[in-house]
Design an enzyme around this catalytic site. Sequence first.
Site, PDB file in Angstrom:
ATOM      1  N   ASP A  55       6.896 -18.105  16.594  1.00 18.57           N
ATOM      2  CA  ASP A  55       7.092 -19.567  16.480  1.00 18.57           C
ATOM      3  C   ASP A  55       8.546 -19.939  16.200  1.00 18.57           C
ATOM      4  O   ASP A  55       8.817 -20.942  15.548  1.00 18.57           O
ATOM      5  CB  ASP A  55       6.214 -20.182  15.375  1.00 18.57           C
ATOM      6  N   HIS A  69       3.422 -20.988  23.284  1.00 15.79           N
ATOM      7  CA  HIS A  69       4.714 -21.649  23.258  1.00 15.79           C
ATOM      8  C   HIS A  69       4.465 -23.127  23.434  1.00 15.79           C
ATOM      9  O   HIS A  69       3.634 -23.520  24.247  1.00 15.79           O
ATOM     10  CB  HIS A  69       5.530 -21.281  24.494  1.00 15.79           C
TER      11      HIS A  69
END
Length: 424
Positions: A12, A40
């Site tokens: 992340d 994503h």
Amino acid sequence: MVTAVVGANWGDEGKGKITDMLGEESDIIVRFQGGSNAGHTIVNDYGKFALHILPSGVFYHHTTSIIGNGVALNIPDLFKEIKDIVEQGVPMPKIKVSDRAQIVMPYHILQDEYEEERLGGKSFGSTKSGIAPFYSDKYAKTGIQVSELFDEASLREKVKGICEKKNVLFEHLYHKPSLQVDDLMEVLAEYKTMVEPYVCDVSAFLYQSLQDGKRILLEGQLGSLKDPDHGIYPMVTSSSTLAGYGAIGAGVPPYEIKRIVTVVKAYSSAVGAGEFVSEIFGEEADELRRRGGDGGEYGATTGRPRRMGWFDVVASRYGCRVQGATEVALTVLDVLGYLDELPVCVGYEIDGKVTKDFPTTNMLKKAKPVYEVLPGWKSDIRGITEYAKLPENCRKYIEFIEKELGVPIKMVSNGPGRHEIIYR
Ligand code: GDP
């Protein structure tokens, strides 16, 4: 020439955005590990997308998107994702799937669920997408390669063997319904129809592309600290998250990976359980979580609230080292503009001694963060396009991190959008 975009932290870090950006100047974008378990988030001219298995290059007309052999290929997820983006107005991307990629089977997902249920409170916090059972089977040599879909007779033989083994587990360990050969063959026939138009000898394609001078981008999932060898084992993922593995998971010569853009987040966040020395809690954490990322720090795939923490120099320097970082992209810096002061974890105190080296998990469990506090810049830096125009304390924060990492920070991301980036 091959460039890799990888994460230095727990995932992340904003790799999606950096890949999307670098995709502009690439011909081919390859996913080389992981599955559809992480995601994503990408914001571009078409809208906001959460990609789980497709490479971030799918939004460009000029790129070919590749699922490499190292990926845990969930065929229904792949096709759902293609359908979703096309429905949102993105032109049909050019996609190739490695004939050597292995398939995530419905029983992998079941096994993941059953195992989490069996472990109860001691579970690994799996996303239950079948990734761990998938990679276990791959290395136990009972996985199913895409190429095997095209030989029905030998596939059936293999599936029989798989059922025999799995059913011992399913019936006796988990007390769940058994698997049937015919059901699985039916599923595999559907998968074959779905994947057939895209199947490709990817390493041969990439070899030829390199001869032709094409620019290849390898897109990593998660980050260094989730690598099964170099991360916080066992709270790791099941495939290597390192740029070095890109050579294997895509099928390119290791010496071609010349640029390793390592994405480092300006603060820390993690999903799932595992060691996290600079973690913060309570209102302090809630505020950072609320303000973090693009609309809060919640998992792109799972929606789970992420655990939050201050920037960790020890973990990030190690994360960059194991990636072989040639440059760093520092992301989500804009989020920190509200803070009066920014604590940065510069060392770990373990058994009364301070270390700057990232240790193995058993030592990590005992580590307490040692902080150095930097002054905040108390302003919104979004919209700034030149490094020199950043507030002085913001530049000091960046330069402090750069010195500690020992890797040049060549990009600073100050917003989720594709062009919200400051080059140095
Ligand atoms: P990845 O798995 O490494 O691609 O990271 P994620 O996409 O899960 O998380 C990154 C989140 O931060 C996404 O919501 C991005 O849109 C967002 N993001 C990326 N870069 C920046 C940035 O510089 N500033 C802000 N505010 N958000 C960013």
